[in-house]
Structures are given as C-alpha cells and as structure tokens.
Write an enzyme that holds these catalytic residues in place. Structure first.
Site, short mmCIF file in Angstrom:
data_model
loop_
_atom_site.label_atom_id
_atom_site.label_comp_id
_atom_site.label_asym_id
_atom_site.label_seq_id
_atom_site.Cartn_x
_atom_site.Cartn_y
_atom_site.Cartn_z
N GLY A 1 7.32 -0.40 29.04
CA GLY A 1 7.64 0.08 30.37
C GLY A 1 8.67 1.19 30.32
O GLY A 1 9.30 1.44 29.28
N GLY B 1 5.50 -3.63 28.02
CA GLY B 1 4.59 -3.47 29.14
C GLY B 1 3.15 -3.25 28.74
O GLY B 1 2.23 -3.62 29.47
N GLU C 1 12.14 -7.12 22.94
CA GLU C 1 13.09 -7.11 24.06
C GLU C 1 14.45 -7.72 23.76
O GLU C 1 15.45 -7.33 24.37
CB GLU C 1 12.46 -7.81 25.27
CG GLU C 1 11.35 -7.03 25.96
CD GLU C 1 10.02 -7.13 25.26
OE1 GLU C 1 9.09 -6.42 25.66
OE2 GLU C 1 9.90 -7.92 24.30
N ASP D 1 8.91 -10.40 28.37
CA ASP D 1 8.40 -10.69 29.71
C ASP D 1 6.91 -10.36 29.80
O ASP D 1 6.19 -10.60 28.85
CB ASP D 1 9.22 -9.95 30.77
CG ASP D 1 9.11 -8.44 30.67
OD1 ASP D 1 8.81 -7.92 29.57
OD2 ASP D 1 9.33 -7.75 31.69
#
Length: 352
Positions: free
Chosen positions: A84, A132, A155, A163
């Site tokens: 992302g 992402g 992450e 996530d």
C-alpha cells in the site's frame, strides 16, 4: 499524473470502450474482467483512488451475467503490487487526516469482496507481492506464482502488523509457517510461494501471457474449466524433507538459522510482534470478515501509537534502518496495552 484513457479491446472480442484512470486499467476481454494495476514506477503500490476504482468494478462484474471470471495482474514486469501507499497513510496519520481511517477501511472492504467473490478470481502474482498486494491476491480462488514472484509480509519492521486479512490466511498455512512469515517478514521466492500454500499454482513467467489468453478465450468458464487450463500450463511442487536431518552439517545449519532468526526478531517493533502473535492466534478461529474487523481496530491503534511513524521513517524515509521503538523491549510492553489495541471502536468499527 493520472489521466483518463480509453481502452479498446482486440477485434476477436466484443469491442467495448471503458474509461479508466491510468493507475488502474479495467478491461472487459471476452467474458473476463481484467484488472491491471498500472503504477510500475512505484512497483504498483496501491493507493485509495485505486481501491475506489477496483471495488465497484469488481462488484459490477460479479453481478454481470456476461462476465464469468476476473483476472488481476500488475504492469511493468517487476511487481504485481509491492504494497500500500504507506507514505501517504503516514503523513495522513500524523496530520489527523481521515485518509488514515479511509484507506484501511476501504482496503479491507475490498479484501473481503475478493474473498467473497462468486466468480473465479485469478491473481497473476508475477513479481513482487507484498502487503497490500497480498490482500489483492491471496483471498481469491486462484493465485498463480512464477519464478519472479517475491512474497512477504514485512509489516513488523515498520511498526505495523500483517494486515489485509493476514490474520486469516497466515495461521491456515501448514505448521507454524504463517507465524514465522508474520513475525519475521521472511521472503518467499518463486516456487516456494506455491509450496508454502500462498499460491495455488506455479507457471513460468514467460508462459503467463499464454495462460491469460487461454483464460479469456474460455467460453462460459467454470472454476473446473479454469483449473483444467492450469493443469496444461502449471507445475505443481511439494515440500521435500531433507534426508540428512541428523547430519553435522544440518545441525550447524539449524544453529545458524536460529541465530539469524533471533537477530531478525530483535530488529522488529516489540509492539508489532506482540500484536501480530495475538492477531494470528485469534484469526485462526475467525472468518475473514471477522478478522478484517479485528485488523481495522489494530490499524487504528497503530495510527494512534508511535512505532508505525518511526518504522516508516527508519525504513522508507531516512533509510537508516535504525528505528527507536517505544517501548524498546517485549518485557516493557504489558498485556493490557496489547489488549487495548483489539478493543472495539464503537461506531467507527468496520462493518460489511
């Protein structure tokens, strides 16, 4: 600079111009909806405008009788999607801008839509696939890796957690592999992506255009039809256990690996490590929607904290690779503090 382009399909397929922002190309090719992530200069990093283009088109194709399958791929040859747009989220979080809420909320809604898609969803993860990009692919029915695929969920190195539904798919990998990948950010490459269960199939990169052509040429394709196409072009691989586990060289290799593992974990955010461990424990027994609700709470906890901003500074901005975590050790982080990260956001909770 984003601009509007008009895409026309080949003559052998029904001509149907579609207006699309250049960062995401949305095409109807035969009976296939094709999504191309088109930011190759930034390794196809995902931003909020792109999410807002992909989600409604995916829902439209899902309910369109003329669309039988959905294919998603990345442009440029280097990456499917490297993650992302973390820098934009970081700046928004610092400023209290709603982007820090909207990005995670709408990204997770898209992740859930991919997982629930009634049509065969095929992700061609030919190249870097992280963060992402994992969310755009791993929840679909088919994930095709190549020798160029580089998969990771890194992450914890930037004060975040794996996530985009990581709490759902990672604990469902065999053994404790998912936990290892989540805590360390370890990179899987090529055939290992399929061996691990992240990808469902493996195809040589040079054959992916042929695979895509066969898929879009299918007439009224079912999931079984798609599988048969893969059978003709894909190779299947399985874990091979070493026959020399008791040898001195194996023992030395194991000792060296454990040392490297300890060094890797020591570089990660202690808060991220504890959150991630609890996330995967809980996620193993939850549905994907429930995991995403949990992860949205965690995302906002990270936005309220300090490690995320420090991690992005150290890894992506200044690139000194020396983050100053707060707290700096696992022992300093109380279970109560971790538990608070999982608390309901009330009216701001994610809903589907």
């Amino acid at each position: 600079i984003s601009h509007t382009v008009c895409i026309y399909l080949p003559r052998e397929h029904r001509l149907q111009p579609i207006i699309s922002k250049s960062e995401v190309l949305l095409e109807k090719v035969g009976r296939a909806g094709v999504i191309t992530i088109n930011r190759p200069k930034v390794l196809n990093a995902l931003n909020l405008p792109m999410i807002r283009q992909i989600y409604p088109q995916l829902k439209k194709w899902e309910n369109d009788k003329e669309t039988e399958i959905v294919i998603i791929k990345g442009a440029g040859g280097k990456a499917f999607c490297a993650g992302g747009d973390i820098r934009a989220v970081t700046e928004a979080g610092k400023a209290g801008d709603p982007l820090a809420e909207d990005f995670f909320r709408e990204e997770y809604i898209l992740n859930n839509a991919i997982g629930a898609c009634k049509k065969p969803y095929i992700a061609l993860i030919d190249g870097i696939t992280m963060g992402g990009g994992v969310g755009l692919s791993v929840h679909g029915r088919f994930r095709v890796a190549s020798e160029k695929t580089l998969f990771a969920m890194p992450e914890t190195a930037i004060g975040l957690f794996p996530d985009v539904g990581g709490g759902y798919f990672l604990p469902r990998l065999r053994g404790k592999l998912g936990l290892f990948l989540a805590l360390t950010g370890f990179r899987l490459k090529g055939r290992d992506v399929q061996r691990a269960g992240v990808a469902t199939h493996f195809v040589e990169s040079k054959k992916i255009p042929d695979l895509e052509k066969e898929l879009v040429d299918l007439k009224s394709p079912s999931a079984d039809d798609v599988s048969r196409v893969y059978t003709s072009l894909c190779f299947f691989f399985f874990f091979l256990l070493s026959k020399s586990r008791s040898s001195p060289s194996f023992c030395l290799s194991l000792s060296h690996s454990l040392c490297l593992l300890s060094q890797t974990l020591a570089r990660m955010s202690p808060t991220s490590l504890k959150i991630t461990f609890k996330q995967l424990q809980a996620g193993a027994a939850l549905s994907l929607p429930d995991v995403l609700v949990m992860e949205y709470r965690l995302s906002q906890a990270c936005m309220r904290g300090c490690d995320f901003y420090e991690g992005v500074r150290a890894v992506l901005v200044d690139k000194d690779q020396s983050p100053k975590w707060n707290p700096s050790t696992l022992e300093e982080l109380s279970d109560q503090t971790v538990e608070q990260c999982f608390s309901s956001l009330g009216e701001k909770d994610l809903t589907f």
